[in-house]
Enzyme design. Structure first.
Site, PDB file in Angstrom:
ATOM      1  N   PHE A   1      38.329  37.198  37.432  1.00  0.00           N
ATOM      2  CA  PHE A   1      37.139  37.760  36.788  1.00  0.00           C
ATOM      3  C   PHE A   1      37.396  37.730  35.280  1.00  0.00           C
ATOM      4  CE2 PHE A   1      33.410  40.565  36.282  1.00  0.00           C
ATOM      5  CZ  PHE A   1      32.559  39.844  37.104  1.00  0.00           C
ATOM      6  N   LEU A   2      37.661  36.521  34.813  1.00  0.00           N
ATOM      7  CA  LEU A   2      38.184  36.314  33.458  1.00  0.00           C
ATOM      8  C   LEU A   2      37.216  36.777  32.378  1.00  0.00           C
ATOM      9  CD1 LEU A   2      39.657  32.717  33.937  1.00  0.00           C
ATOM     10  CD2 LEU A   2      40.818  34.919  34.223  1.00  0.00           C
TER      11      LEU A   2
ATOM     12  N   HIS B   1      41.615  37.566  28.746  1.00  0.00           N
ATOM     13  CA  HIS B   1      42.416  36.557  29.475  1.00  0.00           C
ATOM     14  C   HIS B   1      42.410  35.228  28.728  1.00  0.00           C
ATOM     15  CE1 HIS B   1      40.859  39.092  32.942  1.00  0.00           C
ATOM     16  NE2 HIS B   1      42.159  39.205  33.074  1.00  0.00           N
TER      17      HIS B   1
ATOM     18  N   GLN C   1      49.778  45.981  44.488  1.00  0.00           N
ATOM     19  CA  GLN C   1      49.703  46.887  43.339  1.00  0.00           C
ATOM     20  C   GLN C   1      48.506  47.838  43.393  1.00  0.00           C
ATOM     21  OE1 GLN C   1      49.485  43.336  40.639  1.00  0.00           O
ATOM     22  NE2 GLN C   1      48.125  44.626  39.428  1.00  0.00           N
TER      23      GLN C   1
HETATM   24  O1  PAF Z   1      47.543  42.400  34.576  1.00  0.00           O
HETATM   25  C1  PAF Z   1      47.206  41.884  35.658  1.00  0.00           C
HETATM   26  O2  PAF Z   1      46.159  41.278  35.779  1.00  0.00           O
HETATM   27  C2  PAF Z   1      48.116  42.008  36.868  1.00  0.00           C
HETATM   28  O3  PAF Z   1      48.726  43.245  36.921  1.00  0.00           O
HETATM   29  C3  PAF Z   1      49.174  40.878  36.966  1.00  0.00           C
HETATM   30  C4  PAF Z   1      50.141  40.888  35.785  1.00  0.00           C
HETATM   31  C5  PAF Z   1      48.473  39.536  37.019  1.00  0.00           C
HETATM   32  C6  PAF Z   1      50.004  41.039  38.238  1.00  0.00           C
HETATM   33  O4  PAF Z   1      49.202  41.031  39.375  1.00  0.00           O
END
Ligand code: PAF
Length: 282
Positions: free
Chosen positions: A32-33, A37, A61
């Protein structure tokens, strides 16, 4: 831009580039850039021969009741944006590709993870460290790029690299903001109109706290209190935490001195927003 979904395809790409002596820059994301990003990808583009971006919403996570299922996803749009930012290879694995069976080993982060978001999201940084370790092994990057909006994540990953001697340089990239100061985040789409209009107060509260620290008269407790009071009266959100800590160690401070982070998290109806300012006082 090459789009790969499987680990063997990714490894083949990486091996070819390595054999040709090309330097690899890695940009790990959950997709979902947004411009944040893309700024990582553009920096990676300038500093490396090859840019690999990964898009993977990592279940490890997310805690129970968090937004793993409804985390925004739009691969078609992401592919176009990644290509326009100069990404050479986009790795977009399914969960089964990354975790084909329950892992018998995962990472446990023992420092820098018990404060700020780590305290509120138990196990979150263990999940981040596990997936980042896998991504480092799979892509063998020379440099890896992370946004400093997630300053605690950057501190944890820098600690991971240092503690376990990963042969990669990790680079923290400044937060990209909307014109009114709100940090760009994939989760901003969850905000209602009213919440969106109040959300810039998160950054304003942190600026107030930092200015107070710079004037030099207040203790860390008073700086946090002032920041918290501003948030309570302006942000229209529940304040999850306001913290002033040393950076990147994330230790409590007796006085506002040295390299520090003033960080806060606030909760709206469907979105939890974080932001921070990293600053120095001698
Ligand atoms: O920052 C994020 O988007 C995520 O925590 C990462 C570093 C891609 C790890 O899943």
């Amino acid at each position: 831009m090459k789009v790969v979904k499987t680990i063997p395809e990714l490894k083949e790409f990486v091996q070819t580039e390595k054999k040709a002596g090309r330097q690899i820059g890695l940009v790990p994301t959950m997709g979902f850039l947004h411009e944040g990003h893309l700024s990582l990808a553009e920096k990676a583009r300038k500093e490396n021969d090859i840019v690999i971006m990964t898009i993977f919403v990592n279940p490890l996570q997310f805690g129970p009741g968090e937004d793993f299922e409804r985390y925004p996803r739009d691969l078609e749009r992401d592919e176009k944006l990644a290509a326009s930012a100069g990404v050479d290879c986009l790795f977009v694995p399914e969960v089964e590709e990354m975790y084909p069976q329950p892992s018998i080993i995962t990472m446990t982060v023992t420092g820098r993870a018990d404060k700020l978001c780590g305290e509120k999201r138990p196990g979150h940084f263990d999940g981040v460290a596990t997936v980042v370790t896998k991504l480092f092994h799979l892509t063998e990057p020379d440099k890896a790029y992370f946004g400093l909006k997630d300053a605690q994540q950057f501190a944890v990953i820098a600690g991971l690299v240092e503690s376990l001697n990963f042969p990669v340089e990790v680079i923290g990239v400044e937060t990209i903001r909307e014109e009114d100061g709100l940090a760009k985040s994939s989760r901003n789409v969850y905000l209602t109109e009213d919440e969106r209009s109040k959300a810039p107060h998160l950054q304003k509260a942190l600026q107030l706290g930092v200015q107070t620290a710079e004037r030099g008269k207040k203790s860390p407790a008073e700086i946090k209190q002032l920041t918290n009071d501003y948030l309570q009266s302006h942000a229209g959100a529940a304040v999850d935490y306001v913290e002033l800590l040393s950076y990147p160690e994330l230790e409590p401070l007796e006085k506002a001195h040295g390299k520090m982070i003033l960080a806060a998290a606030i909760k709206y109806s469907k979105a939890r927003l974080i932001d921070n300012i990293i600053f120095n006082l001698n």
